[in-house]
Design a protein around this motif. Structure first.
Motif, short mmCIF file in Angstrom:
data_model
loop_
_atom_site.label_atom_id
_atom_site.label_comp_id
_atom_site.label_asym_id
_atom_site.label_seq_id
_atom_site.Cartn_x
_atom_site.Cartn_y
_atom_site.Cartn_z
N GLY A 177 0.80 -1.23 0.00
CA GLY A 177 0.00 0.00 0.00
C GLY A 177 0.82 1.27 0.00
O GLY A 177 0.27 2.37 -0.05
N SER A 178 2.20 1.13 0.04
CA SER A 178 3.05 2.33 0.08
C SER A 178 3.38 2.83 -1.30
O SER A 178 3.83 3.97 -1.46
N VAL A 179 3.23 2.00 -2.28
CA VAL A 179 3.47 2.39 -3.67
C VAL A 179 2.27 1.93 -4.50
O VAL A 179 1.52 1.04 -4.08
N SER A 180 2.13 2.54 -5.64
CA SER A 180 1.05 2.13 -6.56
C SER A 180 1.67 1.59 -7.86
O SER A 180 2.71 2.09 -8.31
N LEU A 181 1.04 0.62 -8.39
CA LEU A 181 1.55 -0.06 -9.59
C LEU A 181 1.03 0.64 -10.84
O LEU A 181 -0.17 0.87 -10.99
N ARG A 182 1.95 0.95 -11.73
CA ARG A 182 1.56 1.58 -12.99
C ARG A 182 1.59 0.55 -14.15
O ARG A 182 0.73 0.55 -15.01
N ARG A 183 2.60 -0.32 -14.14
CA ARG A 183 2.67 -1.38 -15.15
C ARG A 183 3.58 -2.49 -14.65
O ARG A 183 4.42 -2.26 -13.78
N MET A 184 3.41 -3.66 -15.21
CA MET A 184 4.22 -4.82 -14.82
C MET A 184 4.46 -5.67 -16.07
O MET A 184 3.53 -5.95 -16.83
N THR A 185 5.71 -6.07 -16.29
CA THR A 185 6.05 -6.93 -17.43
C THR A 185 6.79 -8.16 -16.93
O THR A 185 7.78 -8.02 -16.19
N ILE A 186 6.31 -9.32 -17.29
CA ILE A 186 6.96 -10.58 -16.90
C ILE A 186 7.28 -11.35 -18.19
O ILE A 186 6.38 -11.72 -18.95
N ALA A 187 8.58 -11.55 -18.46
CA ALA A 187 9.01 -12.34 -19.63
C ALA A 187 9.09 -13.81 -19.21
O ALA A 187 10.00 -14.19 -18.47
N MET A 188 8.12 -14.62 -19.69
CA MET A 188 8.04 -16.00 -19.23
C MET A 188 9.22 -16.84 -19.71
O MET A 188 9.64 -17.77 -19.04
N SER A 189 9.77 -16.49 -20.86
CA SER A 189 10.87 -17.31 -21.40
C SER A 189 12.18 -17.06 -20.66
O SER A 189 12.92 -17.99 -20.37
N SER A 190 12.45 -15.76 -20.32
CA SER A 190 13.73 -15.43 -19.67
C SER A 190 13.62 -15.26 -18.16
O SER A 190 14.61 -15.30 -17.44
N GLY A 191 12.40 -15.04 -17.66
CA GLY A 191 12.19 -14.82 -16.22
C GLY A 191 12.42 -13.37 -15.78
O GLY A 191 12.40 -13.08 -14.58
N ASN A 192 12.67 -12.44 -16.72
CA ASN A 192 12.89 -11.03 -16.37
C ASN A 192 11.57 -10.36 -15.99
O ASN A 192 10.56 -10.56 -16.66
N VAL A 193 11.63 -9.56 -14.90
CA VAL A 193 10.43 -8.86 -14.39
C VAL A 193 10.74 -7.36 -14.34
O VAL A 193 11.78 -6.95 -13.82
N THR A 194 9.85 -6.57 -14.91
CA THR A 194 9.99 -5.11 -14.86
C THR A 194 8.72 -4.53 -14.23
O THR A 194 7.62 -4.83 -14.73
N ILE A 195 8.91 -3.73 -13.14
CA ILE A 195 7.76 -3.17 -12.41
C ILE A 195 7.86 -1.65 -12.43
O ILE A 195 8.85 -1.07 -11.96
N GLY A 196 6.87 -1.06 -13.04
CA GLY A 196 6.82 0.41 -13.02
C GLY A 196 5.78 0.90 -12.00
O GLY A 196 4.64 0.45 -12.04
N GLY A 197 6.23 1.74 -11.05
CA GLY A 197 5.29 2.18 -10.02
C GLY A 197 5.43 3.67 -9.69
O GLY A 197 6.25 4.37 -10.28
#
Length: 500
Positions: A428-448
């Motif tokens: 609840g301290s941050v808000s999520l703007r976008r989230m990207t999960i690359a299933m093949s490589s396992g890379n996660v990008t979280i924009g908040g």
């Protein structure tokens, strides 16, 4: 077992066509051809007259003229002049010598050699200049002997007939004489019986031929020329003729009775075109108790009898034959050639039929395909063709979308627990703007977005403390102050696995 063998023989008869052997008679005044026929082929009876002086007293005088007549006969029998027509040939009895003889039962084991030796001893002519043969009549068990009959003819007499026949493209399967064929034809027509002895009298242009039938086979024959009944001129003395015929018949009956005391000749068959009633009356008057029948040459003739012999398989033919070995060899070669020709034609016909069937089937299938194509609504016109292309394109797009949705559904199902965990870590301290999960490589990008940098760093620390994430980063350059006083940030991490 017998039925099985009969079925096998019937099958062989169907697969291997039988080679036909007809009957051909040559006498002083005519040439007669007889073919029994089989199936759809009817019997044929062809008669050609010979010119005077061609065959005289049972001998060929003008061989060239005889061959010309036989060539004409060949044309009437077959349209192919090169075809070898197989025949059992029958010649007059004028110069054929008949001699009955017997052998002991013990000689049966070496019958051929014993018969050969006896014929050499009883031959009325020089055996080195003769053709001779024998046939068995019966086993006389009461006397422990075999009753046989032998026939002899001078080679030069028989050879001229054979040469004329071969020159006209007739193959000689066997050479017999008229009395043999006449008895065979009379038996076939039911005019005499094999169970009782009979006497046959044949009257034709050459003279009078007498033949005695015993057990359905020839026992003896005798020939008398017309000259014997003439008074020095060309006219026959009727009284002398009748008396002479009765006298000859009486002698033959007595001769038979002397050798076979168990039976007497009571049946006489007259085969003639003329004088039949006169002779019949004379015999019935001079020989009381004798039964006399008459027949003409259309009903009974030696050519018909020879044709009946031709129906017998050559290996099973045990009747007398006076042909030389070279003539038989020519016949056998002709039979082999005919056999090969029959199977060659049968093979070509079969393959030709199969080829026609295949071509017909291919043509039928092609026509069927064309009719189906013409009746197909999607190929019968231009507008339908355009519509078909459009529908195919839509179907392809639909299939592609289905595949994409299936892939997304599969990936979303796997990413849902991770997204849920990251939402919990935000606290609840941050808000999520976008989230990207690359299933093949396992890379996660979280924009908040957060109210202060410390809150964003706290979110980054919570992610880093979770065992499911590694390589968690929050670079300073990814902090971007916004006009509303909040700070946008970008956290990068890598998943160790999807199942924690």
């Amino acid at each position: 077992m017998k039925n099985f063998l009969n079925k096998v023989n019937n099958l062989i008869d169907r697969l291997v066509p039988k080679l036909e052997v007809s009957g051909l008679e040559v006498s002083d005044g005519l040439v007669r051809f007889y073919d029994i026929g089989r199936g759809k082929h009817k019997a044929r009876h062809i008669l050609l007259r010979l010119a005077p002086g061609v065959v005289v007293r049972g001998k060929v005088v003008n061989q060239e003229a005889l061959q010309d007549t036989l060539l004409e006969l060949h044309k009437r029998v077959s349209s192919n002049p090169k075809k070898l027509i197989s025949v059992v040939a029958s010649i007059p009895i004028n110069n054929i010598y008949i001699q009955p003889f017997n052998l002991p039962i013990l000689a049966k084991d070496n019958l051929k050699e014993s018969a050969e030796l006896n014929m050499r001893m009883i031959s009325p002519i020089d055996v080195s200049k003769a053709y001779y043969d024998w046939q068995e009549m019966e086993e006389n068990l009461s006397k422990d002997q075999l009753d046989m009959v032998a026939a002899f003819v001078a080679k030069d007499v028989a050879d001229k007939f054979i040469e004329a026949l071969q020159g006209a493209n007739f193959g000689v399967a066997a050479m017999e004489f008229s009395s043999l064929g006449l008895i065979r034809a009379a038996l076939k027509n039911g005019l005499i019986s094999a169970d009782t002895p009979s006497l046959l009298l044949q009257m034709d242009q050459g003279g009078l031929g007498f033949a005695v039938s015993h057990m359905g086979g020839l026992y003896f024959h005798h020939f008398t020329e017309w000259d014997r009944y003439m008074n020095g001129g060309k006219n026959i003395d009727v009284v002398k003729f009748k008396e002479g015929v009765v006298d000859e018949v009486r002698k033959l009956i007595n001769f038979y009775l002397t050798n076979f005391k168990t039976g007497d000749i009571k049946n006489i068959l007259i085969v003639a075109e003329n004088f039949t009633e006169e002779v019949k009356t004379a015999l019935q008057s001079g020989l009381p108790g004798i039964q006399v029948q008459t027949a003409n040459f259309n009903e009974v003739n030696s050519a018909h009898g020879a044709a009946l012999r031709g129906r017998i398989t050559r290996s099973q033919d045990a009747s007398i034959s006076l042909a030389n070995l070279s003539a038989i060899d020519v016949f056998r070669k002709g039979q082999i050639a005919d056999f090969v020709s029959i199977w060659r034609n049968l093979t070509f016909t079969t393959f030709g039929f199969l080829l026609l069937v295949f071509l017909g089937s291919a043509l039928l299938l092609q026509q069927t395909a064309e009719r189906v194509k013409e009746s197909d609504p999607f190929t019968s016109g231009g507008e339908n063709s355009v519509e078909l292309v459009r529908l195919e394109k839509q179907a392809a797009e639909f299939n592609s979308n289905v595949k994409m949705l299936q892939a997304l559904s599969s990936k979303a199902g796997a990413a849902y627990p991770i997204a849920n965990k990251l939402t919990t870590l935000m606290g609840g301290s941050v808000s999520l703007r976008r989230m990207t999960i690359a299933m093949s490589s396992g890379n996660v990008t979280i924009g908040g977005s957060a109210n202060a940098e410390e809150l964003a760093r706290g979110f980054k620390d919570r992610i880093q403390s979770d065992d499911q994430f590694v390589e968690v980063e929050l670079p300073l350059q990814d902090f971007k102050p916004q006009i509303n006083g909040k700070i946008d940030f970008l956290v990068r991490a890598k998943l160790k696995d999807f199942d924690s």
